[in-house]
Scaffold this motif. Sequence first.
Motif, mmCIF file in Angstrom:
data_model
loop_
_atom_site.group_PDB
_atom_site.id
_atom_site.type_symbol
_atom_site.label_atom_id
_atom_site.label_comp_id
_atom_site.label_asym_id
_atom_site.label_seq_id
_atom_site.Cartn_x
_atom_site.Cartn_y
_atom_site.Cartn_z
ATOM 1 N N GLY A 171 10.863 13.716 -9.153
ATOM 2 C CA GLY A 171 10.491 13.983 -10.537
ATOM 3 C C GLY A 171 10.128 15.435 -10.776
ATOM 4 O O GLY A 171 9.756 16.168 -9.856
ATOM 5 N N ASN A 172 10.222 15.846 -12.044
ATOM 6 C CA ASN A 172 9.773 17.186 -12.430
ATOM 7 C C ASN A 172 8.258 17.305 -12.273
ATOM 8 O O ASN A 172 7.570 16.316 -12.035
ATOM 9 C CB ASN A 172 10.147 17.450 -13.896
ATOM 10 N N LEU A 173 7.763 18.535 -12.462
ATOM 11 C CA LEU A 173 6.331 18.767 -12.319
ATOM 12 C C LEU A 173 5.622 18.543 -13.654
ATOM 13 O O LEU A 173 6.112 18.959 -14.706
ATOM 14 C CB LEU A 173 6.085 20.201 -11.846
ATOM 15 N N PRO A 232 -1.525 14.022 -21.486
ATOM 16 C CA PRO A 232 -0.587 13.462 -20.494
ATOM 17 C C PRO A 232 0.840 13.909 -20.778
ATOM 18 O O PRO A 232 1.223 14.145 -21.917
ATOM 19 C CB PRO A 232 -0.733 11.953 -20.681
ATOM 20 N N VAL A 233 1.643 14.009 -19.713
ATOM 21 C CA VAL A 233 2.992 14.552 -19.831
ATOM 22 C C VAL A 233 3.955 13.558 -20.457
ATOM 23 O O VAL A 233 5.011 13.926 -20.956
ATOM 24 C CB VAL A 233 3.507 15.006 -18.443
ATOM 25 N N GLY A 234 3.584 12.273 -20.489
ATOM 26 C CA GLY A 234 4.494 11.243 -20.982
ATOM 27 C C GLY A 234 5.017 10.418 -19.834
ATOM 28 O O GLY A 234 4.619 10.615 -18.679
ATOM 29 N N ASN A 271 14.392 13.155 -15.847
ATOM 30 C CA ASN A 271 13.680 14.442 -15.771
ATOM 31 C C ASN A 271 13.800 15.207 -17.086
ATOM 32 O O ASN A 271 14.067 16.407 -17.101
ATOM 33 C CB ASN A 271 14.215 15.269 -14.603
ATOM 34 N N THR A 272 13.600 14.495 -18.192
ATOM 35 C CA THR A 272 13.672 15.137 -19.505
ATOM 36 C C THR A 272 12.313 15.677 -19.921
ATOM 37 O O THR A 272 12.183 16.341 -20.940
ATOM 38 C CB THR A 272 14.154 14.119 -20.562
ATOM 39 N N ILE A 273 11.278 15.345 -19.168
ATOM 40 C CA ILE A 273 9.952 15.927 -19.392
ATOM 41 C C ILE A 273 9.547 16.651 -18.116
ATOM 42 O O ILE A 273 10.148 16.451 -17.069
ATOM 43 C CB ILE A 273 8.899 14.853 -19.764
ATOM 44 N N GLY A 274 8.517 17.472 -18.225
ATOM 45 C CA GLY A 274 8.043 18.180 -17.034
ATOM 46 C C GLY A 274 8.850 19.437 -16.753
ATOM 47 O O GLY A 274 9.790 19.767 -17.476
ATOM 48 N N ALA A 275 8.468 20.133 -15.685
ATOM 49 C CA ALA A 275 9.053 21.434 -15.386
ATOM 50 C C ALA A 275 9.649 21.468 -13.981
ATOM 51 O O ALA A 275 9.272 20.687 -13.117
ATOM 52 C CB ALA A 275 7.992 22.526 -15.498
ATOM 53 N N THR A 276 10.602 22.393 -13.812
ATOM 54 C CA THR A 276 11.176 22.632 -12.502
ATOM 55 C C THR A 276 10.222 23.462 -11.646
ATOM 56 O O THR A 276 10.059 23.231 -10.460
ATOM 57 C CB THR A 276 12.490 23.409 -12.676
ATOM 58 N N GLU A 277 9.604 24.428 -12.299
ATOM 59 C CA GLU A 277 8.771 25.390 -11.589
ATOM 60 C C GLU A 277 7.561 25.711 -12.466
ATOM 61 O O GLU A 277 7.679 25.766 -13.691
ATOM 62 C CB GLU A 277 9.611 26.659 -11.368
ATOM 63 N N LEU A 278 6.420 25.888 -11.846
ATOM 64 C CA LEU A 278 5.221 26.268 -12.597
ATOM 65 C C LEU A 278 4.574 27.438 -11.888
ATOM 66 O O LEU A 278 4.550 27.486 -10.664
ATOM 67 C CB LEU A 278 4.211 25.106 -12.638
#
Lengths: 275, 609
Positions: free
Chosen positions: B485-487, B526-528, B540-547
């Motif tokens: 999952g994304n971050l 919350p991110v959803g 992976n339509t929510i969240g980030a690849t890199e933070l």
Amino acid sequence: MHPVLREPVFHFLVLGCAIFAAGQLWPHNADRLRIEVNQARIDGIARKYQAQYGAMPSPGQLHTLVDADIHGEILFQEGLSMGLDRDDEIVRRRIIQKAEFLLQDLVTVNEPTRTDIAAYYRQHAQDYIIPERVSFTHVYFSPDNGGDESAQARARVALAKLGQRPRAPEAGDRFFEGYDYAALGRTAVARVFGDSPLASAVFLAPIGRWVGPFRSGFGWHLVRVSSREPARTPNLAEIEGAVRGDWKTAAQARANAEAFARVRAKYRVIMDVRP
Amino acid sequence: MNRGRLAFRQMAMIAIGIAFAHASAANAAQTTGNPLRNAYFGDLHLHTGLSLDAYLGVGARVTPDEAYRFARGEPVAVMGQTLRRHWPLDFMAVTDHSEMMGVLNQLDDLNNPLSQSDLGRQLHGSDRQKLRAAVAAIKSGKVHIPGAEAAEQSAWQTEIDAANGNYRPGSFTTFIAYEWSSAPDNANLHRNVIFRGNSAPFPFTAMDSEKAEDLWTYLETNRARGVEALAIPHNANASNGLMFDWNDSRGRPIDQAYAQRRAMNEPLLEITQTKGQSDTHPTLSPNDEFSNFEILDFMAYQGRIPTDQRNIHGSYAREAYGRGLVLANRIGANPYKFGLEGGTDIHNGLSTSDENAFDGIIRGIDPDVNPPSADVLRANFNGEGISFGGLAGSGGLTGVWAEQNTRESIYDVLRRKETFATTGTRLHFRLFGGWTYARDTINRKDWLRDAYGLGVPMGGDLPAKPKGAKAPRFLVWAVKDPTSGNLDRAQIVKVWLNGDSYKEAVFDVAWTKGRKPDPKTGKIAPVGNTVDVNTAAYANTIGATELHAMWQDPQFDPKVPAVYYLRVLEIPTPRWSTLLAVRAGMPVPANLPATIQERGWSSPIWYTP
């Protein structure tokens, strides 16, 4: 003397009774169970002692050892006659193991000739292939910058402008792992990018030309493959030792299987099971 | 095969292997690797058939050699099925229980006297009552087991040979290791002992002593002779308050000597594994909305301590960091100055960490070959047999920031605590602390050079505060696992001294764009959740690849000691119980969380005034 005492029939009866009584009191040797201790067996015991202690046992020590051996043998025979060897998983498996060793000891495999090795190598060449490796550079477009579709679109736009540039990290987003990869196999590519379309694409892309975009576990990428070392079958000379070892393992396995098949042929297996 | 020739061939192979290993080691020694360090992932906690409980309880027969080969991606045949780890590990330590190590395995070796003894026959037989009595007798330590010492010696040699034989400097690192399994009154005080070198003395076991201090004496004695090793506690969550107690093993208040010895011998804690996490508990961290995660505070195989008698205090890392500061203030040394790592503690010799490669009974599986059936899952979710009622989680992983993939390099990372733990995902992240980082350092191409040059990485101590500096600055960087999952967000957990007690706070420091801190709580929403529980799919339509972020402590008091560690969360994804239930066509268990937020924890950075 009483006339009866002179009767031969009387003599016969008395002698018969005496022999019977003697037979009852001193069982005949022929009826006793035999434990044979021959010189070879004693020599064997002495040799084991010598292996352990470096010197031959004294006559007294040897006597004790032989006594212990006889003691063990007697209990072993008693155990057998009581059927202790049956219905015992340990004994069963021990016997299976011994029989297997025996069977396999009867089979010997000769050293392979050069022709054997060469033939084996030809048949199993695929086992010795050194896998394909790829060297490439990439430009990365992150979905974090405006979403996945936008990243793909930005990659398409960038592709048109890359031309003959050998590398172009600044045409896209920052990628944490860097941009240039040298001589990676499939596993190594997947280790960085995940098992993804990009990881497959670098093994199919034309050499020296920018192509893409391809999706990885991180986003979209344009790639330029600089070289691919094709999967290569090494010369026999490079790996002859390994092939020789594999030939012998395979030959032994085959010989063992054949030896078992010959024994197996003596048996008919009846499956008595519920349908 | 002629056995003489077989033996000769084995010797020849070993000789070639040694020559090869030496050549590789020499090559590796010539390079110093990447000074900015790479992330490698491994497992420092795994049991094979040489562990008594694995042999009897799980029926494990996988050998240490097979365990290492599985971990590095080779197919391994187990009871007629060929299983493979889909994504190989970079390093591995097989840690079989040292108590009775390999002793019962001699039942398989018919040359051993145990096989022929009454005890052996009881263990072998099908009479379950006799079997149970035999196991109880063994566990009591009072029964004489024929051949036990010889078997243990031989098992330990097997462990050493397997670790050395599977070491591939540069691509796969192994460690000689074992588990010291102390559990007084069913409180888990287990430690894994990891050796640095290619030889190791016979293990010190919990039958020798259940006191950690005695294990340290063993480690210190070895160290004085040049044999370096460290001990890593795990499942503090099931220690009933004893793992991070105020007192030593004899019930006396911890003194300076104890604190120094503990910090020296136990630089790390295994914070997550199949039997739950030991970061924190909702009771201890009521303001941390992510604390109610993979809670498991009993050991099924040891008998359960009744729920109302379980001591939560003294069982979790975050509180231990606080107690460490309190103790350092009282006695001048901090016993609880440890970094973090994660493991599997899987008991069938197959180290797996993917969410779909776990069957709930601390066994690794190959999801393509032997996923559990609906019947097996139902029994497991209902808590039958040795299962945890579905509460156990899939295996964790240890991340290390190492110059290269060699024993020396990775062991030195464990010592300097530049480690992190994950719940099995390969998200990876960096944390640096310093005083002079620029606001945009993290955005620069060569930020790592400054990150190392001007500060310390995870596991370190902040350098002395320069005169002009107001508060420490932290560089935070995280990237997702390309297969997971994304971050969701990156957070810094701060623990600080407050009089003769401690306080904690969790700061959101990086998150996906578009979310704003709540004006009242300061927390990010919350991110959803994209998980479809009916199909066990997510997007992976929510969240980030890199933070990434530069974070400066807004509440810093230079007079107050503090601990800072990073926690990174993924977006919600299906839990293993959901994945396997959907796959087996049965309802998703209602009593278990359907989704989890996989996560990672960094080793802390300490500030001492």
